[in-house]
Design an enzyme around this catalytic site. Structure first.
Site, PDB file in Angstrom:
ATOM      1  N   ASP A 158      -9.949   3.484   1.950  1.00 42.14           N
ATOM      2  CA  ASP A 158     -10.113   2.949   3.307  1.00 42.14           C
ATOM      3  C   ASP A 158     -10.696   4.017   4.231  1.00 42.14           C
ATOM      4  O   ASP A 158     -11.552   3.730   5.082  1.00 42.14           O
ATOM      5  CB  ASP A 158      -8.762   2.501   3.888  1.00 42.14           C
ATOM      6  CG  ASP A 158      -8.344   1.136   3.373  1.00 42.14           C
ATOM      7  OD1 ASP A 158      -9.221   0.370   2.937  1.00 42.14           O
ATOM      8  OD2 ASP A 158      -7.132   0.851   3.405  1.00 42.14           O
ATOM      9  N   LYS A 187       0.810  -1.228   0.000  1.00 41.71           N
ATOM     10  CA  LYS A 187       0.000   0.000   0.000  1.00 41.71           C
ATOM     11  C   LYS A 187       0.844   1.281   0.000  1.00 41.71           C
ATOM     12  O   LYS A 187       0.440   2.280  -0.579  1.00 41.71           O
ATOM     13  CB  LYS A 187      -0.927   0.025   1.212  1.00 41.71           C
ATOM     14  CG  LYS A 187      -2.155  -0.852   1.069  1.00 41.71           C
ATOM     15  CD  LYS A 187      -3.041  -0.685   2.290  1.00 41.71           C
ATOM     16  CE  LYS A 187      -4.339  -1.426   2.137  1.00 41.71           C
ATOM     17  NZ  LYS A 187      -5.253  -1.193   3.256  1.00 41.71           N
TER      18      LYS A 187
HETATM   19  P1  NAP Z   1       0.141  -2.677  10.524  1.00 42.11           P
HETATM   20  O1  NAP Z   1       0.473  -1.482   9.725  1.00 42.11           O
HETATM   21  O2  NAP Z   1       1.073  -3.845  10.535  1.00 42.11           O
HETATM   22  O3  NAP Z   1      -0.106  -2.177  12.050  1.00 42.11           O
HETATM   23  C1  NAP Z   1      -0.372  -3.115  13.064  1.00 42.11           C
HETATM   24  C2  NAP Z   1      -0.760  -2.373  14.357  1.00 42.11           C
HETATM   25  O4  NAP Z   1      -1.133  -3.363  15.314  1.00 42.11           O
HETATM   26  C3  NAP Z   1       0.379  -1.570  14.976  1.00 42.11           C
HETATM   27  O5  NAP Z   1      -0.165  -0.483  15.674  1.00 42.11           O
HETATM   28  C4  NAP Z   1       0.999  -2.606  15.946  1.00 42.11           C
HETATM   29  O6  NAP Z   1       1.676  -1.986  17.024  1.00 42.11           O
HETATM   30  C5  NAP Z   1      -0.274  -3.257  16.460  1.00 42.11           C
HETATM   31  N1  NAP Z   1      -0.039  -4.615  16.975  1.00 42.11           N
HETATM   32  C6  NAP Z   1       0.078  -5.756  16.262  1.00 42.11           C
HETATM   33  N2  NAP Z   1       0.233  -6.816  17.081  1.00 42.11           N
HETATM   34  C7  NAP Z   1       0.212  -6.321  18.357  1.00 42.11           C
HETATM   35  C8  NAP Z   1       0.323  -6.908  19.633  1.00 42.11           C
HETATM   36  N3  NAP Z   1       0.484  -8.209  19.793  1.00 42.11           N
HETATM   37  N4  NAP Z   1       0.244  -6.097  20.728  1.00 42.11           N
HETATM   38  C9  NAP Z   1       0.069  -4.775  20.590  1.00 42.11           C
HETATM   39  N5  NAP Z   1      -0.038  -4.143  19.388  1.00 42.11           N
HETATM   40  C10 NAP Z   1       0.035  -4.912  18.281  1.00 42.11           C
HETATM   41  O7  NAP Z   1      -1.263  -3.319  10.078  1.00 42.11           O
HETATM   42  P2  NAP Z   1      -2.529  -2.514   9.476  1.00 42.11           P
HETATM   43  O8  NAP Z   1      -2.422  -2.487   7.991  1.00 42.11           O
HETATM   44  O9  NAP Z   1      -2.643  -1.241  10.228  1.00 42.11           O
HETATM   45  O10 NAP Z   1      -3.744  -3.504   9.807  1.00 42.11           O
HETATM   46  C11 NAP Z   1      -4.196  -3.668  11.141  1.00 42.11           C
HETATM   47  C12 NAP Z   1      -5.511  -4.443  11.157  1.00 42.11           C
HETATM   48  O11 NAP Z   1      -6.530  -3.673  10.519  1.00 42.11           O
HETATM   49  C13 NAP Z   1      -5.471  -5.785  10.423  1.00 42.11           C
HETATM   50  O12 NAP Z   1      -6.168  -6.730  11.209  1.00 42.11           O
HETATM   51  C14 NAP Z   1      -6.232  -5.526   9.144  1.00 42.11           C
HETATM   52  O13 NAP Z   1      -6.893  -6.682   8.629  1.00 42.11           O
HETATM   53  C15 NAP Z   1      -7.254  -4.499   9.619  1.00 42.11           C
HETATM   54  N6  NAP Z   1      -7.778  -3.663   8.517  1.00 42.11           N
HETATM   55  C16 NAP Z   1      -9.115  -3.726   8.266  1.00 42.11           C
HETATM   56  C17 NAP Z   1      -9.650  -2.957   7.257  1.00 42.11           C
HETATM   57  C18 NAP Z   1     -11.138  -3.034   6.985  1.00 42.11           C
HETATM   58  O14 NAP Z   1     -11.554  -2.681   5.867  1.00 42.11           O
HETATM   59  N7  NAP Z   1     -11.936  -3.430   7.948  1.00 42.11           N
HETATM   60  C19 NAP Z   1      -8.837  -2.115   6.485  1.00 42.11           C
HETATM   61  C20 NAP Z   1      -7.468  -2.068   6.778  1.00 42.11           C
HETATM   62  C21 NAP Z   1      -6.940  -2.869   7.800  1.00 42.11           C
HETATM   63  P3  NAP Z   1       3.238  -1.561  16.880  1.00 42.11           P
HETATM   64  O15 NAP Z   1       3.260  -0.276  16.096  1.00 42.11           O
HETATM   65  O16 NAP Z   1       3.718  -1.393  18.263  1.00 42.11           O
HETATM   66  O17 NAP Z   1       3.923  -2.701  16.144  1.00 42.11           O
END
Ligand code: NAP
Length: 285
Positions: free
Chosen positions: A107, A70
């Site tokens: 998004d 992305k």
């Molecule tokens: P990302 O950029 O990898 O960010 C992940 C986030 O989760 C970071 O803030 C990370 O914290 C935190 N995190 C992950 N594991 C953790 C843990 N064990 N303990 C505490 N914090 C944790 O991923 P993303 O693209 O933002 O996606 C995140 C989620 O949103 C996914 O589940 C995705 O499927 C969902 N999503 C949904 C939609 C929708 O249309 N509904 C759209 C986009 C994304 P750190 O910064 O400390 O690593």
């Protein structure tokens, strides 16, 4: 039936085989009797540039972009929208007039549309966002753009939350942004209106986890949203539901980002309920 005049759109990501987007968009094309097809395109990071340029070379109308491309795909595009620039990510590419590669971020639109569908208006609100990754950037931008008064970010890595607050504060001077560690979630009290989980905590197969501690009550007056959509009812949403809060699952955001992308590619009004049913069929409760 796919034939010589079928228009193509695709999903660029890695991996892509579990995506619900092909089912959602192909159901919409079928319902509108459009000779279009949506295909999943697994693209290794090393091949991203060739894949993006290939959309134009192969006559695609556009594509969605997902993890891990992305952010990186932006450098291969000719033009990007304000939403894409401020979020720092593109999830939809449109090949305009067969030549210009235009990138947008639907998004942010999808998130706001999913809140509004459940009767929540973000203007003048106090919002707590858990996470500071890519999805949090889209959510924070969307809330600021739609008039939130204050956005507090809680993240495991506070440095990442600080950077996100700083980036947004440059563009949204009327909004107050505050970064906090996850251990500060107890600050989410009576003045807040919205609580959003943007982390992947609780996503299948880790369904027994929640970003919210068991011993901390969730204020009942809040609207609580989880971006995770597999499962639809996450542990976090059941905690919020038990506390008496209104809950919103991430499937609505997924649906509405797709609706906006469909409009950008085809110029047509998408069949919302057809797309919703196609998505809901793909996920358990
Ligand atoms: P990302 O950029 O990898 O960010 C992940 C986030 O989760 C970071 O803030 C990370 O914290 C935190 N995190 C992950 N594991 C953790 C843990 N064990 N303990 C505490 N914090 C944790 O991923 P993303 O693209 O933002 O996606 C995140 C989620 O949103 C996914 O589940 C995705 O499927 C969902 N999503 C949904 C939609 C929708 O249309 N509904 C759209 C986009 C994304 P750190 O910064 O400390 O690593």
């Amino acid at each position: 039936m796919i034939d010589a005049s079928t228009r193509l759109v695709g999903l660029i990501g890695y991996p892509v085989e579990h995506s619900a987007s092909p089912a959602m968009h192909n159901a919409a094309f079928a319902a509108l009797k459009m000779n279009w097809a949506y295909v999943a395109l697994p693209v290794y990071p090393d091949h991203l540039r060739e894949a993006v340029f290939g959309l134009r070379a192969l006559g695609f109308a556009g594509a969605n972009v997902t993890v891990p491309h992305k952010q990186d795909c932006m450098r291969h595009l000719d033009e990007t929208s304000r939403a894409a620039d401020l979020v720092g990510a593109v999830n939809t590419i449109v090949v305009r007039d067969g030549s210009t590669l235009y990138g947008d971020n639907t998004d942010a639109y999808g998130f706001i549309a999913s809140l509004r569908e459940e009767g929540f208006d973000p203007s003048e609100t106090y919002c707590a966002v858990i996470g500071a990754g890519g999805a949090a950037r889209a959510v924070t931008y969307a809330l600021a753009e739609h008039g939130a008064r204050m956005i507090t970010l809680f993240n495991r890595s506070t440095g990442r939350a600080k950077r996100l607050c700083k980036d947004m504060a440059r563009f949204f001077t009327a909004v107050r942004f505050e970064p906090h560690p996850l251990s500060d979630l107890g600050l989410v009290g009576n003045e807040y209106d919205l609580l959003v989980n943007t982390t992947s905590i609780g996503m299948w197969p880790g369904v027994d986890s929640s970003p919210w501690p068991d011993d901390l009550p969730i204020p009942a007056h809040l609207t609580v949203c989880d971006l995770v959509y597999n499962p639809r009812e996450t542990r976090f949403l059941s905690q919020a539901g038990r506390a008496g809060a209104v809950t919103i699952c991430g499937l609505g955001m997924l649906l509405h980002q797709g609706v906006a992308a469909f409009r950008l590619w085809t110029g047509r009004q998408p069949p919302l309920e057809v797309m919703r049913r196609a998505l809901e069929g793909g996920f358990s409760k």
